[in-house]
Scaffold this motif. Sequence first.
Motif, short mmCIF file in Angstrom:
data_model
loop_
_atom_site.label_atom_id
_atom_site.label_comp_id
_atom_site.label_asym_id
_atom_site.label_seq_id
_atom_site.Cartn_x
_atom_site.Cartn_y
_atom_site.Cartn_z
N UNK A 63 0.83 -1.38 -0.05
CA UNK A 63 0.10 0.13 -0.07
C UNK A 63 0.97 1.20 0.06
N UNK A 64 1.94 1.09 0.96
CA UNK A 64 2.81 2.54 0.73
C UNK A 64 3.57 2.71 -0.36
N UNK A 65 3.87 1.74 -1.14
CA UNK A 65 4.42 1.85 -2.50
C UNK A 65 3.59 2.36 -3.40
N UNK A 109 11.05 -3.12 4.06
CA UNK A 109 11.42 -1.54 4.05
C UNK A 109 12.59 -1.20 3.86
N UNK A 110 13.45 -2.10 4.34
CA UNK A 110 15.20 -1.79 3.97
C UNK A 110 15.20 -1.99 2.67
N UNK A 111 14.90 -3.02 1.88
CA UNK A 111 15.07 -3.43 0.57
C UNK A 111 14.49 -2.36 -0.09
N UNK A 112 13.41 -1.80 0.12
CA UNK A 112 12.86 -0.75 -0.36
C UNK A 112 13.58 0.38 -0.61
N UNK A 113 14.08 1.05 0.69
CA UNK A 113 14.73 2.16 0.91
C UNK A 113 16.38 1.82 0.02
N UNK A 114 16.82 0.71 0.02
CA UNK A 114 18.03 0.45 -0.53
C UNK A 114 18.05 0.66 -1.98
N UNK A 115 16.63 0.53 -2.74
CA UNK A 115 16.64 0.85 -4.10
C UNK A 115 16.87 2.50 -4.43
N UNK A 118 18.79 8.36 -2.49
CA UNK A 118 18.17 9.15 -1.67
C UNK A 118 16.67 9.42 -1.95
N UNK A 119 15.78 9.87 -0.99
CA UNK A 119 14.21 9.95 -1.06
C UNK A 119 14.00 11.02 -0.82
N UNK A 120 12.89 11.80 -1.23
CA UNK A 120 12.59 12.95 -0.98
C UNK A 120 11.80 13.00 0.17
N UNK A 121 11.78 11.94 0.84
CA UNK A 121 10.98 12.05 2.14
C UNK A 121 11.44 10.84 3.15
N UNK A 122 11.25 10.93 4.37
CA UNK A 122 11.90 9.87 5.17
C UNK A 122 10.95 8.63 5.25
N UNK A 123 11.52 7.53 5.39
CA UNK A 123 10.98 6.17 5.36
C UNK A 123 11.58 5.22 6.63
N UNK A 124 10.80 5.16 7.31
CA UNK A 124 11.06 4.37 8.70
C UNK A 124 10.16 3.49 9.46
N UNK A 125 10.81 2.63 10.44
CA UNK A 125 10.14 1.89 11.30
C UNK A 125 9.82 2.22 12.42
N UNK A 126 8.79 2.14 13.10
CA UNK A 126 8.78 2.65 14.47
C UNK A 126 8.13 1.83 15.48
N UNK A 127 8.93 1.49 16.64
CA UNK A 127 8.57 0.67 17.80
C UNK A 127 7.55 1.60 18.94
N UNK A 128 6.53 1.39 19.07
CA UNK A 128 5.36 2.20 19.74
C UNK A 128 5.71 1.94 21.25
N UNK A 129 6.58 0.91 21.60
CA UNK A 129 6.81 0.43 23.01
C UNK A 129 5.63 -0.54 23.41
N UNK A 161 16.95 12.74 5.66
CA UNK A 161 18.13 12.10 5.84
C UNK A 161 17.83 10.84 6.76
N UNK A 162 16.54 10.82 7.31
CA UNK A 162 16.46 9.62 8.09
C UNK A 162 15.54 8.47 7.14
#
Length: 176
Positions: A63-65, A109-115, A118-129, A161-162
């Motif tokens: 969906x994100x892609x 996520x890492x595979x996608x970002x490794x393509x 540089x991306x024009x926006x941040x792409x990240x994973x979050x641990x909510x606790x 840069x994140x």
Amino acid sequence: LIECDLEQREAGPLIDHALGDQPLTCALFNAGVYGPAHQDPRQANSAEIGQLFLANAVAPISLAQQLAGRIETGGVMAFISSQMASLQLNRALDMPLYGASKAALNSLLLSWSSHYAELPWSLLALHPGWVRTDMGGEHALVGVSESVEGLRRVIGDLVVERNGCFFDYTGRPVSW
């Protein structure tokens, strides 16, 4: 409010059409299916594993892609992951199937970002606790509002840069 089943291929086009010309500053993908109660790889069947990995890993990335073109320059595309996804921390002892599905999310996520260099926006994973929800239970350490406020701060503080990073709700990096 746009209602659809995120596991269906039609979800992306449906959301895209419903948004019209509206760009997105932030897209947060939250999928957290526990999976089979037994959490035992020896007992798991293909339907259980298929649904778990589709819901927690493949559908959110897909969906994100599909919606990536809507993210504004300097925006954020984030995925709710879990510290249980961290292979280095090894915290999925009691929930190995769930942890594996979140590790799969992080891997995608890492595979996608490794393509991209540089991306024009941040792409990240979050641990909510470990949050007091139906899944986290009443003994969890973090309240819903504390987790949400922390995640809002982390997302708000991010810069382009994140790319391909993993943070917890307090802003601390989480080991992959």
